[in-house]
Design an enzyme around this catalytic site. Structure first.
Site, PDB file in Angstrom:
ATOM      1  N   HIS A  31       0.830  -1.207   0.000  1.00 34.19           N
ATOM      2  CA  HIS A  31       0.000   0.000   0.000  1.00 34.19           C
ATOM      3  C   HIS A  31       0.866   1.259   0.000  1.00 34.19           C
ATOM      4  O   HIS A  31       1.528   1.570   0.984  1.00 34.19           O
ATOM      5  CB  HIS A  31      -0.891  -0.024   1.246  1.00 34.19           C
ATOM      6  CG  HIS A  31      -1.825   1.117   1.370  1.00 34.19           C
ATOM      7  ND1 HIS A  31      -1.724   2.059   2.387  1.00 34.19           N
ATOM      8  CD2 HIS A  31      -2.888   1.490   0.621  1.00 34.19           C
ATOM      9  CE1 HIS A  31      -2.694   2.939   2.258  1.00 34.19           C
ATOM     10  NE2 HIS A  31      -3.417   2.627   1.194  1.00 34.19           N
ATOM     11  N   HIS A  73      -0.949  10.193  -3.324  1.00 37.23           N
ATOM     12  CA  HIS A  73      -2.255   9.706  -2.884  1.00 37.23           C
ATOM     13  C   HIS A  73      -3.390  10.694  -3.069  1.00 37.23           C
ATOM     14  O   HIS A  73      -4.537  10.311  -3.298  1.00 37.23           O
ATOM     15  CB  HIS A  73      -2.203   9.290  -1.412  1.00 37.23           C
ATOM     16  CG  HIS A  73      -3.485   8.714  -0.913  1.00 37.23           C
ATOM     17  ND1 HIS A  73      -4.403   9.438  -0.174  1.00 37.23           N
ATOM     18  CD2 HIS A  73      -4.025   7.480  -1.062  1.00 37.23           C
ATOM     19  CE1 HIS A  73      -5.444   8.674   0.114  1.00 37.23           C
ATOM     20  NE2 HIS A  73      -5.238   7.485  -0.412  1.00 37.23           N
TER      21      HIS A  73
END
Length: 321
Positions: A31, A73
């Site tokens: 992640h 992100h």
């Protein structure tokens, strides 16, 4: 010692004790890279995740002003870079600094830090990489693909990429088609079919369906779920996607795993959808006594097919054991 040399040494050390892939088909997705150890979405974080032998490495994508997909992100820069100190006059009326307002060249001048809370300016995870120490940089999707493919060649691995189209509606408002740009780059680098080591994900259901049907994408697609009500549309998702990506919180709120055959995971499997849940964090596991209990719940009690984690080495070792 330069950070590049440290990275090379780190690869060598970790590769000497690479965990073997679990006999099952459960996958481990790094992640934002090995973000539990190194600031998220930095090349160092991705290199570390590769050395840890993650099955896939994630890339969140936002376009720059000159249409370069940047691996970051958020559509904002303030939480993970020093943009406010370098370009104080480039914020919008809301006080935020947007990736899309900066050229690729400008973005490359920024330094990346461990994620902070935008309001308090404190680290979101205080026990992770120290703030304002060392120097990390942003990079493009193309740059990251070249590093991962290069490492695959030099190590003999076949670690995949797991890009996410971030906020496509925002990009459309700015006159940009991020999906079309990203798909072309993926195709240029050999990612075109479901058999290729690439899984494409998005929260926007209309956009992911467009990617499949209008843009004729043949990649493995994951429909991310942000809200519990998203689970009510599994049959619709199965018409264009290959997997769903619920949060661990969604699974817990619904009491999943208690009644066999009646959980979101079981229902998805009945529709031939894989389930890749997010996010397994060693330093954040509410409702569980320890990280191993959370992993047991996710990967075995409710039978997830895969999971996103900030700590790929820990999850890989858990599955191996």
């Amino acid at each position: 010692m330069s950070r590049y040399l440290i990275t090379v040494l780190l690869i060598s050390l970790l590769s000497c004790n690479m965990p073997s892939k679990d006999a099952s088909d459960k996958i481990v997705v790094a992640h934002r890279g090995a973000s539990g150890y190194v600031p998220e979405h930095t090349m160092e974080s991705k290199t570390m995740a590769h050395a840890m032998n993650a099955d896939y490495i994630e890339q969140d994508l936002v376009l720059s002003k000159d249409d370069v997909p940047i691996v970051i992100h958020d559509i904002y820069l303030g939480e993970v870079t020093n943009v406010a100190s370098l370009y104080p006059d480039m914020s919008r009326k809301d006080g935020r600094f947007y990736v899309i307002d900066f050229t690729f060249a400008q973005l490359m001048t920024l330094s990346v830090n461990e994620r902070i809370n935008y309001k308090t300016k404190k680290a979101v995870f205080p026990n992770r990489f120290p703030l304002k120490e060392s120097s990390f940089k942003l990079h493009s999707l193309q740059q990251e693909i070249e590093v991962i493919q290069g490492l695959n060649k030099s190590t003999g691995k076949n670690i995949g990429i797991y890009p996410e189209i971030k906020n496509p509606s925002f990009h459309k408002e700015q006159g940009k088609d991020i999906s079309k740009i990203v798909l072309q780059i993926l195709s240029d680098y050999g990612y075109r079919e479901k058999s290729d080591a690439c899984i494409l994900q998005c929260f926007d259901a209309m956009e992911l369906q467009r990617i499949r049907e209008e843009l004729k994408c043949n990649l493995f697609l994951t429909q991310l779920l942000e809200f519990p009500e998203g689970s009510e549309h599994l049959e619709k998702y199965a018409s264009y996607a290959d997997a769903i990506g619920p949060s661990i919180e969604q699974l817990l709120l619904a009491g999943m795993g208690k009644t066999k055959g009646n959980s979101l995971v079981d229902k998805a499997h009945e529709l031939n959808l894989k389930v890749h849940a997010y996010t397994f964090r060693q330093d954040e596991h509410p409702n569980f006594d320890d990280f191993e209990a959370l992993l047991q719940f996710g990967f075995y009690d409710i039978n997830l097919d895969g999971g996103f984690t900030d700590f790929p080495d820990t999850v890989i070792n858990f599955l191996k054991e």
